[in-house]
Design a protein around this motif. Structure first.
Motif, PDB file in Angstrom:
ATOM      1  N   SER A 140       0.818  -1.217   0.000  1.00  0.00           N
ATOM      2  CA  SER A 140       0.000   0.000   0.000  1.00  0.00           C
ATOM      3  C   SER A 140       0.844   1.256   0.000  1.00  0.00           C
ATOM      4  O   SER A 140       0.325   2.352  -0.243  1.00  0.00           O
ATOM      5  CB  SER A 140      -0.924   0.007   1.228  1.00  0.00           C
ATOM      6  N   ASP A 141       2.158   1.120   0.242  1.00  0.00           N
ATOM      7  CA  ASP A 141       3.002   2.307   0.347  1.00  0.00           C
ATOM      8  C   ASP A 141       4.436   1.940  -0.038  1.00  0.00           C
ATOM      9  O   ASP A 141       5.230   1.514   0.802  1.00  0.00           O
ATOM     10  CB  ASP A 141       2.965   2.867   1.769  1.00  0.00           C
ATOM     11  N   VAL A 142       4.744   2.106  -1.328  1.00  0.00           N
ATOM     12  CA  VAL A 142       6.083   1.787  -1.818  1.00  0.00           C
ATOM     13  C   VAL A 142       7.129   2.633  -1.113  1.00  0.00           C
ATOM     14  O   VAL A 142       8.194   2.130  -0.702  1.00  0.00           O
ATOM     15  CB  VAL A 142       6.170   1.985  -3.343  1.00  0.00           C
ATOM     16  N   ALA A 143       6.849   3.932  -0.963  1.00  0.00           N
ATOM     17  CA  ALA A 143       7.830   4.832  -0.360  1.00  0.00           C
ATOM     18  C   ALA A 143       8.189   4.377   1.057  1.00  0.00           C
ATOM     19  O   ALA A 143       9.364   4.373   1.441  1.00  0.00           O
ATOM     20  CB  ALA A 143       7.302   6.261  -0.341  1.00  0.00           C
ATOM     21  N   TRP A 144       7.180   3.985   1.815  1.00  0.00           N
ATOM     22  CA  TRP A 144       7.449   3.532   3.182  1.00  0.00           C
ATOM     23  C   TRP A 144       8.331   2.283   3.166  1.00  0.00           C
ATOM     24  O   TRP A 144       9.269   2.161   3.945  1.00  0.00           O
ATOM     25  CB  TRP A 144       6.147   3.251   3.909  1.00  0.00           C
ATOM     26  N   ASP A 145       8.033   1.354   2.259  1.00  0.00           N
ATOM     27  CA  ASP A 145       8.831   0.128   2.178  1.00  0.00           C
ATOM     28  C   ASP A 145      10.282   0.436   1.815  1.00  0.00           C
ATOM     29  O   ASP A 145      11.214  -0.172   2.360  1.00  0.00           O
ATOM     30  CB  ASP A 145       8.235  -0.820   1.142  1.00  0.00           C
ATOM     31  N   VAL A 146      10.479   1.387   0.899  1.00  0.00           N
ATOM     32  CA  VAL A 146      11.841   1.756   0.515  1.00  0.00           C
ATOM     33  C   VAL A 146      12.573   2.399   1.684  1.00  0.00           C
ATOM     34  O   VAL A 146      13.740   2.090   1.953  1.00  0.00           O
ATOM     35  CB  VAL A 146      11.830   2.694  -0.705  1.00  0.00           C
ATOM     36  N   LEU A 147      11.882   3.294   2.396  1.00  0.00           N
ATOM     37  CA  LEU A 147      12.504   3.937   3.550  1.00  0.00           C
ATOM     38  C   LEU A 147      12.900   2.904   4.602  1.00  0.00           C
ATOM     39  O   LEU A 147      13.955   3.015   5.242  1.00  0.00           O
ATOM     40  CB  LEU A 147      11.542   4.956   4.157  1.00  0.00           C
ATOM     41  N   GLU A 148      12.076   1.872   4.753  1.00  0.00           N
ATOM     42  CA  GLU A 148      12.360   0.843   5.758  1.00  0.00           C
ATOM     43  C   GLU A 148      13.586   0.020   5.387  1.00  0.00           C
ATOM     44  O   GLU A 148      14.485  -0.185   6.221  1.00  0.00           O
ATOM     45  CB  GLU A 148      11.139  -0.066   5.912  1.00  0.00           C
ATOM     46  N   VAL A 149      13.675  -0.446   4.134  1.00  0.00           N
ATOM     47  CA  VAL A 149      14.797  -1.310   3.758  1.00  0.00           C
ATOM     48  C   VAL A 149      16.086  -0.522   3.581  1.00  0.00           C
ATOM     49  O   VAL A 149      17.181  -1.097   3.631  1.00  0.00           O
ATOM     50  CB  VAL A 149      14.491  -2.110   2.474  1.00  0.00           C
ATOM     51  N   SER A 150      15.973   0.802   3.406  1.00  0.00           N
ATOM     52  CA  SER A 150      17.172   1.626   3.221  1.00  0.00           C
ATOM     53  C   SER A 150      17.597   2.332   4.494  1.00  0.00           C
ATOM     54  O   SER A 150      18.474   3.202   4.458  1.00  0.00           O
ATOM     55  CB  SER A 150      16.936   2.658   2.121  1.00  0.00           C
ATOM     56  N   ASP A 151      16.946   1.987   5.621  1.00  0.00           N
ATOM     57  CA  ASP A 151      17.294   2.584   6.920  1.00  0.00           C
ATOM     58  C   ASP A 151      17.166   4.107   6.879  1.00  0.00           C
ATOM     59  O   ASP A 151      18.071   4.831   7.283  1.00  0.00           O
ATOM     60  CB  ASP A 151      18.712   2.176   7.333  1.00  0.00           C
ATOM     61  N   GLY A 152      16.025   4.559   6.347  1.00  0.00           N
ATOM     62  CA  GLY A 152      15.744   5.990   6.435  1.00  0.00           C
ATOM     63  C   GLY A 152      15.838   6.769   5.149  1.00  0.00           C
ATOM     64  O   GLY A 152      15.560   7.977   5.143  1.00  0.00           O
ATOM     65  N   GLY A 153      16.210   6.149   4.053  1.00  0.00           N
ATOM     66  CA  GLY A 153      16.205   6.881   2.785  1.00  0.00           C
ATOM     67  C   GLY A 153      17.395   6.563   1.906  1.00  0.00           C
ATOM     68  O   GLY A 153      18.410   6.020   2.342  1.00  0.00           O
ATOM     69  N   LEU A 154      17.241   6.923   0.636  1.00  0.00           N
ATOM     70  CA  LEU A 154      18.259   6.679  -0.384  1.00  0.00           C
ATOM     71  C   LEU A 154      19.056   7.952  -0.667  1.00  0.00           C
ATOM     72  O   LEU A 154      18.555   9.064  -0.506  1.00  0.00           O
ATOM     73  CB  LEU A 154      17.596   6.218  -1.684  1.00  0.00           C
ATOM     74  N   ASP A 155      20.266   7.763  -1.119  1.00  0.00           N
ATOM     75  CA  ASP A 155      21.061   8.898  -1.586  1.00  0.00           C
ATOM     76  C   ASP A 155      20.698   9.267  -3.018  1.00  0.00           C
ATOM     77  O   ASP A 155      20.762  10.444  -3.396  1.00  0.00           O
ATOM     78  CB  ASP A 155      22.549   8.548  -1.513  1.00  0.00           C
ATOM     79  N   PHE A 156      20.304   8.254  -3.796  1.00  0.00           N
ATOM     80  CA  PHE A 156      19.998   8.470  -5.211  1.00  0.00           C
ATOM     81  C   PHE A 156      18.827   7.584  -5.621  1.00  0.00           C
ATOM     82  O   PHE A 156      18.600   6.519  -5.041  1.00  0.00           O
ATOM     83  CB  PHE A 156      21.205   8.110  -6.093  1.00  0.00           C
ATOM     84  N   SER A 157      18.105   8.030  -6.653  1.00  0.00           N
ATOM     85  CA  SER A 157      17.062   7.193  -7.241  1.00  0.00           C
ATOM     86  C   SER A 157      17.050   7.408  -8.741  1.00  0.00           C
ATOM     87  O   SER A 157      17.438   8.467  -9.244  1.00  0.00           O
ATOM     88  CB  SER A 157      15.689   7.497  -6.631  1.00  0.00           C
ATOM     89  N   VAL A 158      16.620   6.373  -9.448  1.00  0.00           N
ATOM     90  CA  VAL A 158      16.515   6.417 -10.898  1.00  0.00           C
ATOM     91  C   VAL A 158      15.091   6.054 -11.290  1.00  0.00           C
ATOM     92  O   VAL A 158      14.586   4.991 -10.899  1.00  0.00           O
ATOM     93  CB  VAL A 158      17.499   5.428 -11.571  1.00  0.00           C
ATOM     94  N   ASP A 159      14.432   6.939 -12.038  1.00  0.00           N
ATOM     95  CA  ASP A 159      13.108   6.655 -12.582  1.00  0.00           C
ATOM     96  C   ASP A 159      13.264   6.219 -14.028  1.00  0.00           C
ATOM     97  O   ASP A 159      13.615   7.033 -14.879  1.00  0.00           O
ATOM     98  CB  ASP A 159      12.208   7.884 -12.512  1.00  0.00           C
ATOM     99  N   ALA A 160      13.011   4.941 -14.306  1.00  0.00           N
ATOM    100  CA  ALA A 160      13.066   4.435 -15.669  1.00  0.00           C
ATOM    101  C   ALA A 160      11.670   4.121 -16.190  1.00  0.00           C
ATOM    102  O   ALA A 160      11.496   3.280 -17.066  1.00  0.00           O
ATOM    103  CB  ALA A 160      13.947   3.191 -15.738  1.00  0.00           C
ATOM    104  N   VAL A 161      10.674   4.823 -15.642  1.00  0.00           N
ATOM    105  CA  VAL A 161       9.273   4.621 -16.021  1.00  0.00           C
ATOM    106  C   VAL A 161       8.706   5.872 -16.687  1.00  0.00           C
ATOM    107  O   VAL A 161       8.127   5.815 -17.768  1.00  0.00           O
ATOM    108  CB  VAL A 161       8.422   4.223 -14.796  1.00  0.00           C
TER     109      VAL A 161
END
Length: 365
Positions: free
Chosen positions: A240-261
């Motif tokens: 239900s919340d991709v952003a929350w899942d990413v924040l959880e597995v990355s321990d608080g956030g990413l340094d970089f992201s790539v949108d290929a969509v």
């Protein structure tokens, strides 16, 4: 020579005889050995890019030089080459090392003719067939290119597999290695695990990223991403919340992201999960006009959203770098490829469009 000719947007290609017009002094004629099928080709085939018809597309070609123009001195008949996008090599952007932002990029890659308006191809009746798609139009047994967008490679390499290095793989890897430039231990996420996104995953692993997140609804693509270096994968349809899942597995956030969509909702997610400061690079193409809405608050706290064309790469130097990474076992792009015969071009296009194959490559008989 034969080419897969587009006569009507959305209709199947017609493999038919064509001929090359006489070479200009700076041009070469290349016998195509292999050519990748890229989603950018779909934009022309569907009519989203207004290429004049009839036309030949294809822009991830590799082959052997069969003829050179009078002014070509750095390539010779028999050279093995990978073809990439064309550029003038003379404008301020090209001279600064950014040929993907050449001032003549559109005219040299999208218009279907040489700069003087002449077509590179003719049909059996002598009528023009528009080519010059990304400076090559390589859905054909032969392609007219310029010496500027041909990169010589070692003849011992598997030439038929190298074409995708000229666009899709160059875009994904270049976005990571040339634009984002993560340091070992930094964290990155990639939305969209097609050829571009998976190239970004491989580049992130080669760069030493400690957390590499891949987001895609396709289970097989997520499996491939994990095999190629993703430390975590997320199915956006199962949460239900991709952003929350990413924040959880990355321990608080990413340094970089790539949108290929290229969808606005995806770009918002890719921005929302960044640390401060952090950078999101968008490379996904959804058409020449694609309105998106983002939260200004994501930028005001020090995050950056940047667009990237062709990985901001100079093919002459970056394609050899990718080949070296492949030889070192750090960029196994060949694992993404499934080959098809030239006469199976519609089957290959369907395989790419459906997502069944990451990178179809047409191999000429």
């Amino acid at each position: 020579m034969r080419a897969a000719v587009l006569t009507t947007p959305g209709e199947p290609l017609q493999v038919r005889p064509v001929s090359a017009s006489p070479l200009e002094p700076d041009e070469i004629l290349v016998r195509i050995v292999g050519v990748g099928v890229c989603h950018t080709d779909f934009a022309a085939l569907s009519g989203a890019v207004p290429l004049p018809l009839p036309a030949v597309v294809g822009h991830e070609g590799s082959g052997v030089v069969e003829q050179t123009g009078a002014d070509v001195t750095d390539l010779a008949v028999g050279d093995h080459v990978v073809l990439s996008f064309d550029c003038c090599r003379e404008c301020s952007q090209c001279r600064a090392g950014h040929p993907a932002y050449c001032e003549l990029f559109a005219a040299m890659n999208y218009f279907g003719t040489r700069l003087d308006g002449e077509a590179t191809l003719r049909d059996e009746a002598g009528e023009p067939v528009h080519g010059s798609w990304f400076g090559q139009s390589s859905f054909a047994t032969h392609a007219v290119a310029s010496a500027r967008n041909a990169v010589r490679v070692d003849p011992s390499l598997p030439l038929e597999l190298l074409g995708p290095l000229g666009c899709g793989l160059l875009t994904g890897a270049g976005t990571v290695l040339n634009v984002l430039r993560p340091q070992p231990g930094q964290r990155i996420g990639v939305w969209g695990l097609g050829a571009v996104g998976l190239a970004a995953i491989m580049a992130a692993k080669a760069a030493g990223c400690s957390v590499i997140v891949g987001v895609d609804p396709n289970q097989e693509r997520r499996r491939i991403a994990a095999d190629l270096g993703a430390t975590h994968t997320i199915d956006p349809t199962a949460t239900s919340d991709v952003a929350w899942d990413v924040l959880e597995v990355s321990d608080g956030g990413l340094d970089f992201s790539v949108d290929a969509v290229g969808l606005g909702s995806v770009i918002r997610e890719a921005l929302a999960v960044l640390r401060t400061p952090g950078t999101c690079a968008t490379v996904g193409l959804q058409g020449l006009e694609n309105d998106i809405t983002i939260d200004q608050g994501h930028l005001l706290i020090g995050r950056t959203l940047t667009g990237v064309i062709e990985g901001d790469a100079d093919p002459r130097t970056f394609i050899p770098q990718l080949i070296q990474l492949w030889q070192d076992g750090k960029f196994p792009f060949d694992r993404l490829i499934e080959t098809f015969g030239f006469e199976e071009i519609d089957k290959a296009i369907d395989a790419a469009a459906s997502g069944r194959v990451v990178k179809p490559v047409l191999v000429m008989a």
